[in-house]
Design a protein around this motif. Sequence first.
Motif, PDB file in Angstrom:
ATOM      1  N   ALA A  30      46.239  40.701  10.115  1.00 43.08           N
ATOM      2  CA  ALA A  30      45.532  39.508  11.278  1.00 43.08           C
ATOM      3  C   ALA A  30      45.828  40.146  12.717  1.00 43.08           C
ATOM      4  O   ALA A  30      44.944  39.885  13.579  1.00 43.08           O
ATOM      5  CB  ALA A  30      45.888  38.386  10.922  1.00 43.08           C
ATOM      6  N   LEU A  31      46.906  40.513  13.052  1.00 45.32           N
ATOM      7  CA  LEU A  31      47.535  40.797  14.174  1.00 45.32           C
ATOM      8  C   LEU A  31      46.980  42.040  14.868  1.00 45.32           C
ATOM      9  O   LEU A  31      46.564  42.484  15.890  1.00 45.32           O
ATOM     10  CB  LEU A  31      49.236  40.926  14.355  1.00 45.32           C
ATOM     11  N   LEU A  32      46.741  43.128  13.705  1.00 46.81           N
ATOM     12  CA  LEU A  32      46.134  44.247  14.032  1.00 46.81           C
ATOM     13  C   LEU A  32      44.503  44.119  14.417  1.00 46.81           C
ATOM     14  O   LEU A  32      44.083  44.482  15.362  1.00 46.81           O
ATOM     15  CB  LEU A  32      46.037  45.161  12.752  1.00 46.81           C
ATOM     16  N   ASP A  33      43.901  43.203  13.865  1.00 46.24           N
ATOM     17  CA  ASP A  33      42.432  42.864  14.071  1.00 46.24           C
ATOM     18  C   ASP A  33      42.231  42.282  15.427  1.00 46.24           C
ATOM     19  O   ASP A  33      41.493  42.641  15.996  1.00 46.24           O
ATOM     20  CB  ASP A  33      41.840  41.766  13.149  1.00 46.24           C
ATOM     21  N   LYS A  34      43.631  41.564  15.737  1.00 48.76           N
ATOM     22  CA  LYS A  34      43.418  40.826  17.324  1.00 48.76           C
ATOM     23  C   LYS A  34      43.968  42.046  18.298  1.00 48.76           C
ATOM     24  O   LYS A  34      43.917  41.740  19.408  1.00 48.76           O
ATOM     25  CB  LYS A  34      44.394  39.698  17.244  1.00 48.76           C
ATOM     26  N   GLN A  35      44.563  43.158  17.824  1.00 48.66           N
ATOM     27  CA  GLN A  35      45.536  43.964  18.772  1.00 48.66           C
ATOM     28  C   GLN A  35      46.421  43.361  19.446  1.00 48.66           C
ATOM     29  O   GLN A  35      46.273  43.450  20.618  1.00 48.66           O
ATOM     30  CB  GLN A  35      44.260  44.819  19.476  1.00 48.66           C
ATOM     31  N   ASP A  36      47.019  42.344  18.757  1.00 45.27           N
ATOM     32  CA  ASP A  36      48.146  41.661  19.485  1.00 45.27           C
ATOM     33  C   ASP A  36      49.325  42.378  19.435  1.00 45.27           C
ATOM     34  O   ASP A  36      50.450  42.399  18.645  1.00 45.27           O
ATOM     35  CB  ASP A  36      48.617  40.080  18.607  1.00 45.27           C
TER      36      ASP A  36
END
Length: 193
Positions: free
Chosen positions: A29-35
């Motif tokens: 999920a963090l990868l999808d947001k590039q967080d």
Amino acid sequence: IKNGNTPLLETHKTYIPRYESNPRVDIEALLDKQDFKALQLKSAQMHNHICPGLTYGVIAGAIGMAKFKEQFGDYKQVQATTTTNSCFVDGVQVVTGASVGNKGLSIEDQGIMGVKLIKKGTENGVLVKLKDNAKEILAERIPEIAHQQGKSGDKNAEKTPEEMTAMRAEKFTIAQKMVEDENISEIFEISTF
């Protein structure tokens, strides 16, 4: 056994189903947001501190994984090869899920901050490498980094405890500024093959 007022087994019933089919759901999920900031913190939990080297690995891994998903449709079956043996590796390891333990990560130390991500069973993937002029780009945006770069040859064993504390604080500050830079991914070259 209790966790506060809730039996521990009840607490686990909430989390176990969430991670049973995909233990990396939060990281994905963090990868999808590039967080980058949250991924940096996740990586620091394993690496034991926050520093620029770890942060380079987090960012390279994250932008590589975004391109990997674009190419293959998911984040699954990643084989990673890093071209450095430094803190960078731990950032890549956490972000990609490819580790020495699961035989998904290999290190070919060439002294270059880079990572190759290949889909298992193929010869196709993504290559992410620090640009040759990355340090100059960063020095313009984060002046503290130029000061830190000059210390790479210093021996930590010769530093006083106070100097070590100051150095760690400076590295932490630089790493935080790196993940807060909206254009940080520009310091990397990315290609597919």
